[in-house]
Write a protein that holds these residues in place. Structure first.
Motif, mmCIF file in Angstrom:
data_model
loop_
_atom_site.group_PDB
_atom_site.id
_atom_site.type_symbol
_atom_site.label_atom_id
_atom_site.label_comp_id
_atom_site.label_asym_id
_atom_site.label_seq_id
_atom_site.Cartn_x
_atom_site.Cartn_y
_atom_site.Cartn_z
ATOM 1 N N VAL A 161 8.080 11.118 -3.483
ATOM 2 C CA VAL A 161 7.499 11.685 -2.422
ATOM 3 C C VAL A 161 6.028 11.996 -2.810
ATOM 4 C CG1 VAL A 161 9.574 12.665 -1.453
ATOM 5 C CG2 VAL A 161 8.300 13.764 -3.206
ATOM 6 N N PRO A 162 5.251 12.098 -1.972
ATOM 7 C CA PRO A 162 3.793 12.458 -2.233
ATOM 8 C C PRO A 162 3.497 13.884 -2.179
ATOM 9 C CG PRO A 162 3.979 11.853 0.178
ATOM 10 C CD PRO A 162 5.600 11.735 -0.324
ATOM 11 N N TRP A 163 2.292 14.275 -2.351
ATOM 12 C CA TRP A 163 1.908 15.690 -2.373
ATOM 13 C C TRP A 163 1.579 16.436 -0.969
ATOM 14 C CZ3 TRP A 163 -2.543 15.306 0.196
ATOM 15 C CH2 TRP A 163 -3.368 14.069 0.160
ATOM 16 N N PRO A 188 8.776 14.018 -7.808
ATOM 17 C CA PRO A 188 7.525 14.448 -7.076
ATOM 18 C C PRO A 188 6.338 14.117 -7.192
ATOM 19 C CG PRO A 188 8.617 16.326 -8.294
ATOM 20 C CD PRO A 188 9.400 14.892 -8.885
ATOM 21 N N ALA A 189 5.246 14.175 -6.420
ATOM 22 C CA ALA A 189 3.687 13.732 -6.932
ATOM 23 C C ALA A 189 3.358 14.438 -7.953
ATOM 24 C CB ALA A 189 2.861 13.976 -5.624
ATOM 25 N N GLU A 190 2.746 14.102 -9.117
ATOM 26 C CA GLU A 190 2.269 14.486 -10.215
ATOM 27 C C GLU A 190 1.237 15.504 -9.814
ATOM 28 O OE1 GLU A 190 -1.421 11.989 -11.698
ATOM 29 O OE2 GLU A 190 -0.133 10.701 -10.864
ATOM 30 N N GLY A 240 5.008 7.621 1.026
ATOM 31 C CA GLY A 240 3.634 7.381 0.427
ATOM 32 C C GLY A 240 2.798 6.328 1.085
ATOM 33 N N SER A 241 2.016 5.865 0.389
ATOM 34 C CA SER A 241 0.941 4.943 1.097
ATOM 35 C C SER A 241 1.479 3.563 1.420
ATOM 36 C CB SER A 241 -0.330 4.675 0.152
ATOM 37 O OG SER A 241 0.050 4.274 -1.173
ATOM 38 N N THR A 242 1.097 2.860 2.161
ATOM 39 C CA THR A 242 1.590 1.493 2.371
ATOM 40 C C THR A 242 1.295 0.678 1.251
ATOM 41 O OG1 THR A 242 1.240 1.818 4.894
ATOM 42 C CG2 THR A 242 1.264 -0.513 3.983
ATOM 43 N N GLY A 264 2.089 4.899 5.550
ATOM 44 C CA GLY A 264 1.081 5.731 6.295
ATOM 45 C C GLY A 264 1.075 5.598 7.886
ATOM 46 N N GLY A 265 0.117 6.171 8.468
ATOM 47 C CA GLY A 265 -0.157 6.253 10.046
ATOM 48 C C GLY A 265 -1.455 6.284 10.523
ATOM 49 N N LYS A 266 -1.744 6.131 11.664
ATOM 50 C CA LYS A 266 -2.999 6.162 12.271
ATOM 51 C C LYS A 266 -2.755 6.628 13.727
ATOM 52 C CE LYS A 266 -7.625 5.922 11.904
ATOM 53 N NZ LYS A 266 -8.298 6.806 11.027
ATOM 54 N N VAL A 398 -7.473 7.959 7.121
ATOM 55 C CA VAL A 398 -8.320 8.743 6.350
ATOM 56 C C VAL A 398 -7.490 10.110 5.551
ATOM 57 C CG1 VAL A 398 -10.434 10.359 6.401
ATOM 58 C CG2 VAL A 398 -10.224 8.187 7.863
ATOM 59 N N PHE A 399 -6.697 10.492 6.161
ATOM 60 C CA PHE A 399 -5.771 11.439 5.660
ATOM 61 C C PHE A 399 -6.300 13.006 5.272
ATOM 62 C CE2 PHE A 399 -1.736 12.384 2.970
ATOM 63 C CZ PHE A 399 -0.998 11.957 3.995
ATOM 64 N N GLY A 400 -7.278 13.308 6.090
ATOM 65 C CA GLY A 400 -7.967 14.514 5.868
ATOM 66 C C GLY A 400 -8.404 14.907 7.425
ATOM 67 N N PRO A 462 15.292 11.711 14.692
ATOM 68 C CA PRO A 462 14.809 10.391 13.942
ATOM 69 C C PRO A 462 13.433 10.547 13.438
ATOM 70 C CG PRO A 462 16.134 9.725 15.530
ATOM 71 C CD PRO A 462 16.282 11.154 15.840
ATOM 72 N N PHE A 463 13.173 10.273 12.099
ATOM 73 C CA PHE A 463 11.783 10.380 12.024
ATOM 74 C C PHE A 463 11.441 8.939 10.970
ATOM 75 C CE2 PHE A 463 7.967 11.166 9.230
ATOM 76 C CZ PHE A 463 7.303 12.055 9.882
ATOM 77 N N GLY A 464 10.427 8.199 11.358
ATOM 78 C CA GLY A 464 10.092 6.915 10.578
ATOM 79 C C GLY A 464 9.264 6.089 11.494
HETATM 80 P P1 NAP Z 1 0.998 7.300 -2.785
HETATM 81 O O1 NAP Z 1 0.055 7.011 -3.824
HETATM 82 O O2 NAP Z 1 1.551 6.104 -2.475
HETATM 83 O O3 NAP Z 1 2.026 8.092 -4.055
HETATM 84 C C1 NAP Z 1 3.118 8.657 -3.235
HETATM 85 C C2 NAP Z 1 3.988 8.742 -4.470
HETATM 86 O O4 NAP Z 1 4.413 7.422 -5.174
HETATM 87 C C3 NAP Z 1 3.581 9.566 -5.485
HETATM 88 O O5 NAP Z 1 4.797 10.366 -6.026
HETATM 89 C C4 NAP Z 1 3.056 8.621 -6.672
HETATM 90 O O6 NAP Z 1 3.014 9.103 -7.922
HETATM 91 C C5 NAP Z 1 4.036 7.457 -6.359
HETATM 92 N N1 NAP Z 1 3.908 6.299 -6.766
HETATM 93 C C6 NAP Z 1 2.384 5.814 -7.151
HETATM 94 N N2 NAP Z 1 2.571 4.490 -7.481
HETATM 95 C C7 NAP Z 1 3.682 4.143 -7.651
HETATM 96 C C8 NAP Z 1 4.469 2.980 -8.033
HETATM 97 N N3 NAP Z 1 3.919 1.857 -8.298
HETATM 98 N N4 NAP Z 1 5.892 3.043 -7.970
HETATM 99 C C9 NAP Z 1 6.551 3.904 -7.732
HETATM 100 N N5 NAP Z 1 5.814 5.363 -7.244
HETATM 101 C C10 NAP Z 1 4.476 5.112 -7.128
HETATM 102 O O7 NAP Z 1 0.620 8.059 -1.767
HETATM 103 P P2 NAP Z 1 -0.344 9.492 -1.743
HETATM 104 O O8 NAP Z 1 -1.720 8.965 -1.436
HETATM 105 O O9 NAP Z 1 0.185 10.416 -2.822
HETATM 106 O O10 NAP Z 1 0.155 10.100 -0.360
HETATM 107 C C11 NAP Z 1 -0.594 9.968 1.022
HETATM 108 C C12 NAP Z 1 0.271 8.570 1.528
HETATM 109 O O11 NAP Z 1 1.638 9.285 2.052
HETATM 110 C C13 NAP Z 1 -0.516 8.433 3.130
HETATM 111 O O12 NAP Z 1 -0.440 7.091 3.208
HETATM 112 C C14 NAP Z 1 0.359 9.003 4.055
HETATM 113 O O13 NAP Z 1 0.454 8.596 5.325
HETATM 114 C C15 NAP Z 1 1.971 8.671 3.209
HETATM 115 N N6 NAP Z 1 2.919 9.567 4.070
HETATM 116 C C16 NAP Z 1 3.919 8.906 4.593
HETATM 117 C C17 NAP Z 1 4.792 9.796 5.327
HETATM 118 C C18 NAP Z 1 5.859 9.205 6.128
HETATM 119 O O14 NAP Z 1 7.011 9.820 6.272
HETATM 120 N N7 NAP Z 1 5.632 8.278 6.861
HETATM 121 C C19 NAP Z 1 4.632 10.891 5.024
HETATM 122 C C20 NAP Z 1 3.856 11.861 4.355
HETATM 123 C C21 NAP Z 1 2.683 10.880 3.624
HETATM 124 P P3 NAP Z 1 1.601 9.902 -8.179
HETATM 125 O O15 NAP Z 1 2.315 11.305 -8.295
HETATM 126 O O16 NAP Z 1 1.319 9.517 -9.757
HETATM 127 O O17 NAP Z 1 0.538 9.826 -7.383
#
Ligand code: NAP
Ligand code: MG
Length: 503
Positions: A161-163, A188-190, A240-242, A264-266, A398-400, A462-464
């Motif tokens: 999961v992300p942060w 969890p996120a670092e 997390g990110s796409t 991600g989303g926009k 942008v995520f901000g 449902p969420f996704g």
């Molecule tokens: P991210 O960089 O993709 O990181 C998410 C998680 O993945 C973190 O725990 C990260 O570890 C881990 N990770 C990174 N590289 C990896 C790899 N090679 N293999 C497995 N795991 C890996 O995303 P972020 O920038 O932290 O979070 C923001 C993004 O999340 C945005 O794009 C946002 O839209 C998306 N998001 C989506 C949803 C949804 O439900 N659709 C909800 C919230 C957020 P680290 O701790 O080291 O970074």
């Protein structure tokens, strides 16, 4: 300051957990390595947190494998009872969890108390109640046969999961996975590991058997990658990110693990000229500025009908500029810092991206001037009017606290702009025209549509997303389907089958 002093200063009454949680015990990483987690209000170190490496992933998987037979065969209602107890414990620890979440992520304490913690408890409670209500089917097949399905847990699942919402996102993933009888290795996120480790402590208190949940903060490129690749992990669920999602799919190919992706989303947030503008202005501010805009479902493309654009923007800008930025632990704060300095810099860089393509900055676009916020990761609420819906600020996440404004002249143009990205997660519209509302609900390329509201979530709904926002659904019965495999069982009750090879 040492950890005990930081704990006291933050108003915490119980220890800040900073070790990995494996097989029911808090332990150091095998390598002994740690990573600091920071307070984004002033970038001070809160704690040195154990950093899981490949060896720790191995230990966690082994523990989850050992725990699986007993957990998966336990009566579903018993699993449910543990989740219900956990939900109660989360509620009794509301203040502790809210403070810890705010300290580690920058969420305003008002949000942590009234949204993050209650939603987290609510999610475990929902899936606690679900555990013994999710069932298989009997299927009317040919005469003489009974055919039924079993919904079996997938096995050891990896979750990453992300942060941006650590408490909530770990509950969205662990709630259904546990209710269905899976065991878990969660990363969890670092940069925001603290509340996840606290939840692990509460899980043990609620009676979760050792090894059922293993919580291992660490680097995505190391621990996350090891989870995605692991040959004995049956499924990986990722938020997390796409870009990272794509890497996870590649890594999962080795053992063809089941993959679930929330990316991600926009989000388009469309305001028609027949909308209730008072509600739309406030709702649109919530859509983008809640949690400093760090939400995948943020309404980050504000699309205004050209007839109301000027009036809307005048009031919307005034509202945005009145949002109170401040220390997340202050109850009056309405917007905290972004969760890391690196992310703040990335968000601020988009102001330049906007200018280069002819965008106009209507508000913000910079760090606040206040001296008491100077060391933190703060960004003013930012409103940018883009020249075209094809501009980078109208296409990239942008995520901000950064909203891109676009205008449209009619429904057809609104729909084309709204659907004109690769993403398809949250979306919404404000209108008093019932037929139009449902036309858009049908035609928007999105996983979720909000009408005369934005960013609603509920554990039953449902969420996704679709497209590059990922696949699979969290919450509700859909989440239970994601965390189970269907087995079809055939029984010959009294079928008379003539021999195929008569002899
Ligand atoms: P991210 O960089 O993709 O990181 C998410 C998680 O993945 C973190 O725990 C990260 O570890 C881990 N990770 C990174 N590289 C990896 C790899 N090679 N293999 C497995 N795991 C890996 O995303 P972020 O920038 O932290 O979070 C923001 C993004 O999340 C945005 O794009 C946002 O839209 C998306 N998001 C989506 C949803 C949804 O439900 N659709 C909800 C919230 C957020 P680290 O701790 O080291 O970074
Ligand atoms: Mg932190």
């Amino acid at each position: 300051m040492n950890l005990a002093a930081i704990q006291t200063a933050a108003g915490l009454n119980t220890p800040i957990r900073h070790q990995l949680f494996i097989d029911g015990r808090f332990v150091d990483a095998a390598s002994g390595q740690t990573l600091p987690t920071l307070n984004p209000h002033d970038n001070s170190v809160i704690a040195e947190v154990a950093m899981a490496g490949r060896e720790d992933v191995e230990r966690a998987v082994a523990a989850a494998e050992r725990a699986f037979p007993k957990w998966s065969r336990m009566a579903a209602a018993e699993r449910g009872r543990i989740l219900l107890k956990l939900a109660d414990l989360i509620e009794t620890h509301t203040e502790e969890l809210a403070r810890l979440e705010s300290l580690d992520t920058g969420h305003p304490i008002k949000d942590s108390r009234t949204l993050d913690v209650p939603r987290t408890a609510g999610c475990y409670r929902y899936f606690g109640g679900m555990a013994d209500k999710f069932q298989g089917e009997t299927i009317p097949v040919e005469a003489g046969f009974l055919n039924y399905t079993l919904r079996e847990p997938v096995g050891v699942v990896g979750q990453v999961v992300p942060w941006n919402f650590p408490l909530m996102f770990t509950s969205w993933k662990m709630g259904p996975a546990l209710a269905a009888g899976n065991t878990i290795v969660m990363k969890p996120a670092e940069i925001t590991p603290l509340t996840s480790l606290k939840i692990a402590e509460l899980m043990a208190e609620a009676g979760l058997p050792d090894g059922v949940v293993n919580m291992i903060p660490g680097l995505g490129s190391v621990a996350g990658q090891a989870i995605a690749e692991h040959p004995r992990i049956a499924k990986v669920a990722f938020t997390g990110s796409t870009a990272t999602g794509r890497r996870i799919v590649e890594a999962s190919a080795g053992n063809l693990k089941k993959v679930q992706l929330e990316l991600g989303g926009k989000g388009p947030n469309i305001v028609f000229d027949d909308a209730n503008l008072v509600a739309a202005i406030n709702g649109s501010a919530w859509a983008i500025f809640h949690n400093q805009g760090q939400a995948c479902i943020a309404g980050s493309r504000l699309m205004l009908h050209e007839r109301i654009a000027d009036e809307f923007l005048e009031k919307f800008t005034a509202l945005a500029q009145s949002i109170r930025l401040g220390n997340p632990l202050d109850a009056a704060t309405e917007m905290g810092p972004l969760t890391s300095a690196q992310h703040r810099d990335r968000v601020l860089a988009y102001t330049e991206v906007a200018r280069e393509q002819g965008g106009r900055i209507l508000a913000g676009g910079k760090a606040p001037a206040a001296a008491d916020l100077a060391r933190g990761c703060y960004v003013e609420p930012t409103i940018v009017q883009a020249g075209s819906w094809r501009d980078r600020v109208a296409q990239e996440e942008v995520f901000g606290p950064f909203v891109t404004v676009l205008t449209f002249k009619d429904e057809a143009e609104a729909l084309a702009i709204a659907n004109g990205t690769d993403y398809g997660l949250g979306s919404g519209l404000w209108t008093s025209n019932l037929q139009r509302a449902h036309r858009f609900a049908r035609d928007l390329h999105a996983g979720m549509v909000w009408i005369n509201s934005y960013k609603r979530v509920n554990p039953g709904s449902p969420f996704g997303g679709v497209g590059q926002s990922g696949y699979g659904r969290e919450m509700g019965f859909d989440a239970m389907r994601e965390y189970t495999q269907v087995k079809s069982v055939w029984v010959n009750v009294d079928a008379q089958i003539p021999p195929w090879y008569p002899r």
